[in-house]
Motif scaffolding. Structure first.
Motif, PDB file in Angstrom:
ATOM      1  N   TYR A  24      94.210  19.810  -9.617  1.00  0.00           N
ATOM      2  CA  TYR A  24      94.917  20.354 -10.781  1.00  0.00           C
ATOM      3  C   TYR A  24      95.754  21.570 -10.411  1.00  0.00           C
ATOM      4  CZ  TYR A  24      95.652  22.602 -15.304  1.00  0.00           C
ATOM      5  OH  TYR A  24      96.211  23.213 -16.390  1.00  0.00           O
ATOM      6  N   HIS A  25      95.184  22.472  -9.617  1.00  0.00           N
ATOM      7  CA  HIS A  25      95.904  23.696  -9.224  1.00  0.00           C
ATOM      8  C   HIS A  25      96.836  23.480  -8.039  1.00  0.00           C
ATOM      9  CE1 HIS A  25      93.830  26.519 -11.907  1.00  0.00           C
ATOM     10  NE2 HIS A  25      92.732  25.835 -11.678  1.00  0.00           N
ATOM     11  N   LYS A  26      96.829  22.290  -7.440  1.00  0.00           N
ATOM     12  CA  LYS A  26      97.726  21.946  -6.333  1.00  0.00           C
ATOM     13  C   LYS A  26      97.598  22.922  -5.171  1.00  0.00           C
ATOM     14  CE  LYS A  26     101.085  19.830  -9.474  1.00  0.00           C
ATOM     15  NZ  LYS A  26     102.501  19.833  -9.942  1.00  0.00           N
ATOM     16  N   THR A  27      96.367  23.258  -4.819  1.00  0.00           N
ATOM     17  CA  THR A  27      96.127  24.191  -3.718  1.00  0.00           C
ATOM     18  C   THR A  27      95.947  23.493  -2.384  1.00  0.00           C
ATOM     19  OG1 THR A  27      93.747  24.159  -4.171  1.00  0.00           O
ATOM     20  CG2 THR A  27      95.060  25.857  -5.275  1.00  0.00           C
ATOM     21  N   GLY A  28      95.761  22.181  -2.396  1.00  0.00           N
ATOM     22  CA  GLY A  28      95.478  21.472  -1.156  1.00  0.00           C
ATOM     23  C   GLY A  28      94.001  21.581  -0.787  1.00  0.00           C
ATOM     24  N   PHE A  29      93.620  20.887   0.275  1.00  0.00           N
ATOM     25  CA  PHE A  29      92.218  20.866   0.693  1.00  0.00           C
ATOM     26  C   PHE A  29      91.974  21.589   2.015  1.00  0.00           C
ATOM     27  CE2 PHE A  29      92.745  17.206  -2.072  1.00  0.00           C
ATOM     28  CZ  PHE A  29      91.649  17.303  -2.902  1.00  0.00           C
ATOM     29  N   LEU A  30      93.026  22.054   2.673  1.00  0.00           N
ATOM     30  CA  LEU A  30      92.865  22.722   3.961  1.00  0.00           C
ATOM     31  C   LEU A  30      93.170  24.212   3.895  1.00  0.00           C
ATOM     32  CD1 LEU A  30      94.441  20.071   6.365  1.00  0.00           C
ATOM     33  CD2 LEU A  30      92.030  20.449   5.846  1.00  0.00           C
ATOM     34  N   GLY A  31      94.065  24.632   3.019  1.00  0.00           N
ATOM     35  CA  GLY A  31      94.405  26.038   2.916  1.00  0.00           C
ATOM     36  C   GLY A  31      95.471  26.462   3.916  1.00  0.00           C
ATOM     37  N   PRO A  32      95.890  27.716   3.856  1.00  0.00           N
ATOM     38  CA  PRO A  32      96.886  28.221   4.807  1.00  0.00           C
ATOM     39  C   PRO A  32      96.397  28.089   6.246  1.00  0.00           C
ATOM     40  CG  PRO A  32      96.575  29.760   2.989  1.00  0.00           C
ATOM     41  CD  PRO A  32      95.500  28.731   2.864  1.00  0.00           C
ATOM     42  N   ARG A  33      97.325  27.810   7.151  1.00  0.00           N
ATOM     43  CA  ARG A  33      96.952  27.571   8.541  1.00  0.00           C
ATOM     44  C   ARG A  33      96.294  28.799   9.169  1.00  0.00           C
ATOM     45  NH1 ARG A  33      98.586  23.605  11.947  1.00  0.00           N
ATOM     46  NH2 ARG A  33     100.092  22.933  10.358  1.00  0.00           N
ATOM     47  N   ASP A  34      96.805  29.993   8.859  1.00  0.00           N
ATOM     48  CA  ASP A  34      96.270  31.196   9.489  1.00  0.00           C
ATOM     49  C   ASP A  34      94.961  31.669   8.855  1.00  0.00           C
ATOM     50  OD1 ASP A  34      97.609  31.740   7.136  1.00  0.00           O
ATOM     51  OD2 ASP A  34      98.156  33.777   7.728  1.00  0.00           O
ATOM     52  N   LYS A  35      94.533  31.020   7.758  1.00  0.00           N
ATOM     53  CA  LYS A  35      93.304  31.424   7.080  1.00  0.00           C
ATOM     54  C   LYS A  35      92.173  30.408   7.240  1.00  0.00           C
ATOM     55  CE  LYS A  35      95.230  35.110   5.303  1.00  0.00           C
ATOM     56  NZ  LYS A  35      94.829  36.477   5.721  1.00  0.00           N
ATOM     57  N   ARG A  36      92.432  29.325   7.937  1.00  0.00           N
ATOM     58  CA  ARG A  36      91.422  28.269   8.001  1.00  0.00           C
ATOM     59  C   ARG A  36      90.184  28.697   8.774  1.00  0.00           C
ATOM     60  NH1 ARG A  36      95.621  23.222   9.200  1.00  0.00           N
ATOM     61  NH2 ARG A  36      96.674  23.346   7.158  1.00  0.00           N
ATOM     62  N   ILE A  37      90.361  29.498   9.821  1.00  0.00           N
ATOM     63  CA  ILE A  37      89.200  29.946  10.582  1.00  0.00           C
ATOM     64  C   ILE A  37      88.298  30.803   9.715  1.00  0.00           C
ATOM     65  CG2 ILE A  37      90.523  31.911  11.464  1.00  0.00           C
ATOM     66  CD1 ILE A  37      87.626  30.012  13.204  1.00  0.00           C
ATOM     67  N   TYR A  38      88.888  31.612   8.829  1.00  0.00           N
ATOM     68  CA  TYR A  38      88.080  32.435   7.916  1.00  0.00           C
ATOM     69  C   TYR A  38      87.416  31.575   6.846  1.00  0.00           C
ATOM     70  CZ  TYR A  38      90.659  36.278  10.067  1.00  0.00           C
ATOM     71  OH  TYR A  38      91.208  37.165  10.967  1.00  0.00           O
ATOM     72  N   LEU A  39      88.096  30.527   6.408  1.00  0.00           N
ATOM     73  CA  LEU A  39      87.495  29.634   5.433  1.00  0.00           C
ATOM     74  C   LEU A  39      86.296  28.895   6.023  1.00  0.00           C
ATOM     75  CD1 LEU A  39      90.733  28.183   3.795  1.00  0.00           C
ATOM     76  CD2 LEU A  39      89.006  29.585   2.655  1.00  0.00           C
ATOM     77  N   VAL A  40      86.418  28.487   7.288  1.00  0.00           N
ATOM     78  CA  VAL A  40      85.291  27.820   7.945  1.00  0.00           C
ATOM     79  C   VAL A  40      84.110  28.784   8.076  1.00  0.00           C
ATOM     80  CG1 VAL A  40      84.522  26.752  10.091  1.00  0.00           C
ATOM     81  CG2 VAL A  40      86.760  26.173   9.155  1.00  0.00           C
ATOM     82  N   LEU A  41      84.401  30.027   8.476  1.00  0.00           N
ATOM     83  CA  LEU A  41      83.326  31.021   8.578  1.00  0.00           C
ATOM     84  C   LEU A  41      82.694  31.285   7.222  1.00  0.00           C
ATOM     85  CD1 LEU A  41      84.831  33.641  11.061  1.00  0.00           C
ATOM     86  CD2 LEU A  41      82.898  32.119  11.466  1.00  0.00           C
ATOM     87  N   ARG A  42      83.523  31.372   6.192  1.00  0.00           N
ATOM     88  CA  ARG A  42      82.987  31.619   4.862  1.00  0.00           C
ATOM     89  C   ARG A  42      82.062  30.470   4.430  1.00  0.00           C
ATOM     90  NH1 ARG A  42      80.977  31.264   0.548  1.00  0.00           N
ATOM     91  NH2 ARG A  42      81.778  31.567  -1.547  1.00  0.00           N
ATOM     92  N   GLY A  43      82.480  29.223   4.693  1.00  0.00           N
ATOM     93  CA  GLY A  43      81.640  28.088   4.336  1.00  0.00           C
ATOM     94  C   GLY A  43      80.348  28.052   5.125  1.00  0.00           C
ATOM     95  N   PHE A  44      80.425  28.341   6.410  1.00  0.00           N
ATOM     96  CA  PHE A  44      79.230  28.295   7.252  1.00  0.00           C
ATOM     97  C   PHE A  44      78.245  29.400   6.885  1.00  0.00           C
ATOM     98  CE2 PHE A  44      77.024  29.640  11.161  1.00  0.00           C
ATOM     99  CZ  PHE A  44      76.358  28.461  11.459  1.00  0.00           C
ATOM    100  N   LEU A  45      78.729  30.621   6.753  1.00  0.00           N
ATOM    101  CA  LEU A  45      77.843  31.739   6.433  1.00  0.00           C
ATOM    102  C   LEU A  45      77.298  31.646   5.008  1.00  0.00           C
ATOM    103  CD1 LEU A  45      79.938  34.595   8.080  1.00  0.00           C
ATOM    104  CD2 LEU A  45      77.790  33.661   8.927  1.00  0.00           C
ATOM    105  N   GLY A  46      78.157  31.250   4.062  1.00  0.00           N
ATOM    106  CA  GLY A  46      77.693  31.145   2.683  1.00  0.00           C
ATOM    107  C   GLY A  46      76.641  30.066   2.498  1.00  0.00           C
ATOM    108  N   SER A  47      76.837  28.918   3.136  1.00  0.00           N
ATOM    109  CA  SER A  47      75.841  27.848   3.026  1.00  0.00           C
ATOM    110  C   SER A  47      74.536  28.243   3.708  1.00  0.00           C
ATOM    111  CB  SER A  47      76.393  26.568   3.637  1.00  0.00           C
ATOM    112  OG  SER A  47      76.731  26.759   5.005  1.00  0.00           O
ATOM    113  N   ASN A  48      74.610  28.967   4.821  1.00  0.00           N
ATOM    114  CA  ASN A  48      73.384  29.439   5.476  1.00  0.00           C
ATOM    115  C   ASN A  48      72.620  30.418   4.584  1.00  0.00           C
ATOM    116  OD1 ASN A  48      73.355  28.004   7.900  1.00  0.00           O
ATOM    117  ND2 ASN A  48      74.836  29.381   8.837  1.00  0.00           N
ATOM    118  N   ALA A  49      73.350  31.295   3.910  1.00  0.00           N
ATOM    119  CA  ALA A  49      72.689  32.232   2.993  1.00  0.00           C
ATOM    120  C   ALA A  49      71.958  31.477   1.888  1.00  0.00           C
ATOM    121  CB  ALA A  49      73.717  33.193   2.402  1.00  0.00           C
ATOM    122  N   MET A  50      72.574  30.426   1.370  1.00  0.00           N
ATOM    123  CA  MET A  50      71.930  29.633   0.321  1.00  0.00           C
ATOM    124  C   MET A  50      70.680  28.923   0.848  1.00  0.00           C
ATOM    125  SD  MET A  50      73.541  26.351  -1.689  1.00  0.00           S
ATOM    126  CE  MET A  50      73.853  25.584  -0.105  1.00  0.00           C
TER     127      MET A  50
END
Length: 416
Positions: free
Chosen positions: A167-193
């Protein structure tokens, strides 16, 4: 066609003056039918002179009465001989409005709608309640590993977030220069949960919640190391208080002896839960640092999407290695698993909305209600009263976290 004679006034005109212009036209007998619409067919063959009077009004809408009068008269062009006059309004002089407002009145901006006071704190309170209910629901499920619970939550969270990304047309991968941070955010956040759920299963609910609640103190230390943010002596004091609270809750035998009260099952599981909760607090602090590094350049739903996808992949791999796949035998537990996923998304949404309209300090202070709710749920649903050691540790952690929140609130108020 003959010449056209123009009559003009000699004095200067103001904005509210009416201008009368008389046009004299010489109409021959051959063209008379074109202008008079065959109404004077019996006129003589001599050249006749007609006069057409046109009124030019520079201020079309002087007031409401003039506007109504003009609406009845219309804008029609007729000959003076018919007894009517023409009222024309030049576009260059027409003022489109009921009244001519002064320039000062026109520059007054419209009043902004007043924001409901305390709405951000109310959102923060709702998110805290939802997160507390999630921890309670995880505690009530038996026979299912915490990692499998996390996998089911990530799966449903991914299904809910996918339509929002489209709906928001953001895509599923995100900006190229921010993908490494998105992967870290997903990995660390899921580990915290995962670590939080595991701690809740291994130790009292209130103790696990208190240790996880200490993550804001560790966030300040990690932000000083990785983001070069300012670290004061107060941050060190709050960190010492937090570690003291964790020790009071964990109660290692070399400090408190072998016989300990208020521990579920055995002390080994209690230690496992303490280590898991402490690791979850560190992972949550790292997650906040990564989110600060990304800033507002990445849409929130995209961050949640990475959190769900990477968490699901990680949980499936770990559960497959441990061979812990087990569907709940009771239909009620299956509904509880779905409810955990829905409440998780709702709690995160309210937390983000709270941070959008309220400062981080008051939001962090509001989230201290999580500790109170944890002790309340533990006593009501599990009939387990907290020990004095747990209350003392909770007091140390809450004071430290509140101190960090108040200091940030004070600093941001001074800058603004």
């Amino acid at each position: 066609m003959g010449e056209c004679n123009h009559c003009m006034r000699e004095r200067a005109l103001t904005v509210e003056d009416d201008v009368t212009v008389a046009f004299h036209k010489v109409v021959s007998h051959d063209n008379q039918s074109r202008f008079c619409n065959d109404r004077e067919e019996d006129a003589h063959d001599d050249v006749e002179q007609t006069e057409e009077t046109v009124h030019l009004r520079t201020n079309c809408f002087k007031d409401e009465d003039a506007e109504e009068e003009q609406g009845t008269r219309g804008s029609e062009t007729v000959l003076e001989g018919s007894g009517k006059e023409t009222l024309l309004c030049l576009p260059a002089f027409c003022v489109r409005g009921k009244k001519t407002a002064s320039s000062e009145e026109q520059k007054v901006p419209a009043e902004k709608p007043k924001r409901c006071p305390g709405l951000g704190l109310f959102y923060a309170f709702l998110s805290t309640v939802f997160f507390s209910i999630i921890a309670l629901l995880v505690k009530t499920i038996h026979g299912i590993h915490a990692i499998e619970i996390s996998a089911i939550r990530c799966f449903f969270q991914m299904l809910f977030v996918m339509p929002l990304l489209i709906y928001h047309k953001t895509g599923f991968l995100g900006p190229r220069d921010k993908r490494i941070y998105l992967v870290l955010r997903g990995f660390l956040g899921s580990n915290a949960m995962i670590l939080l759920y595991y701690a809740v299963q291994q130790m009292p609910l209130a103790d696990a919640t208190v240790i996880m609640f200490s993550n804001p103190v560790f966030t300040s230390i990690l932000a000083w190391i990785f983001l070069k943010e300012k670290c004061t002596i107060w941050d060190c004091v709050f960190t010492v208080f937090t570690l003291t609270g964790v020790i009071l809750i964990a109660r290692p035998p070399f400090l408190f002896g072998e016989h300990l009260s208020g521990i579920e099952d055995n002390y080994t599981n209690h230690v496992k839960g303490t280590v898991a909760a402490f690791g979850g607090a560190i992972a949550a602090a790292f997650t906040i640092v990564v989110l600060r590094k990304m800033g507002k350049s990445v849409h929130y739903y995209l961050s949640v999407w990475y959190y769900a996808v990477i968490g699901l992949i990680e949980c499936v791999i770990i559960v497959s290695i441990l061979s812990e796949w087990k569907l709940p035998s009771c239909g009620q537990d299956r509904w509880i698993l779905m409810l955990i996923a829905v409440l998780g998304i709702t709690g995160q949404t309210f937390l983000i909305k709270a941070l959008q309209i309220e400062k981080a300090g008051p939001v962090a202070l509001t989230r201290t209600v999580d500790v109170v709710l944890a002790f309340f749920f533990q006593f009501i649903f599990f009939n387990r009263a907290p020990t004095w050691w747990s209350l003392g540790g909770a007091l140390c952690v809450v004071l430290s976290t509140s101190g960090v929140a108040l200091r940030k609130w004070y600093d941001s108020s001074r800058r603004s």
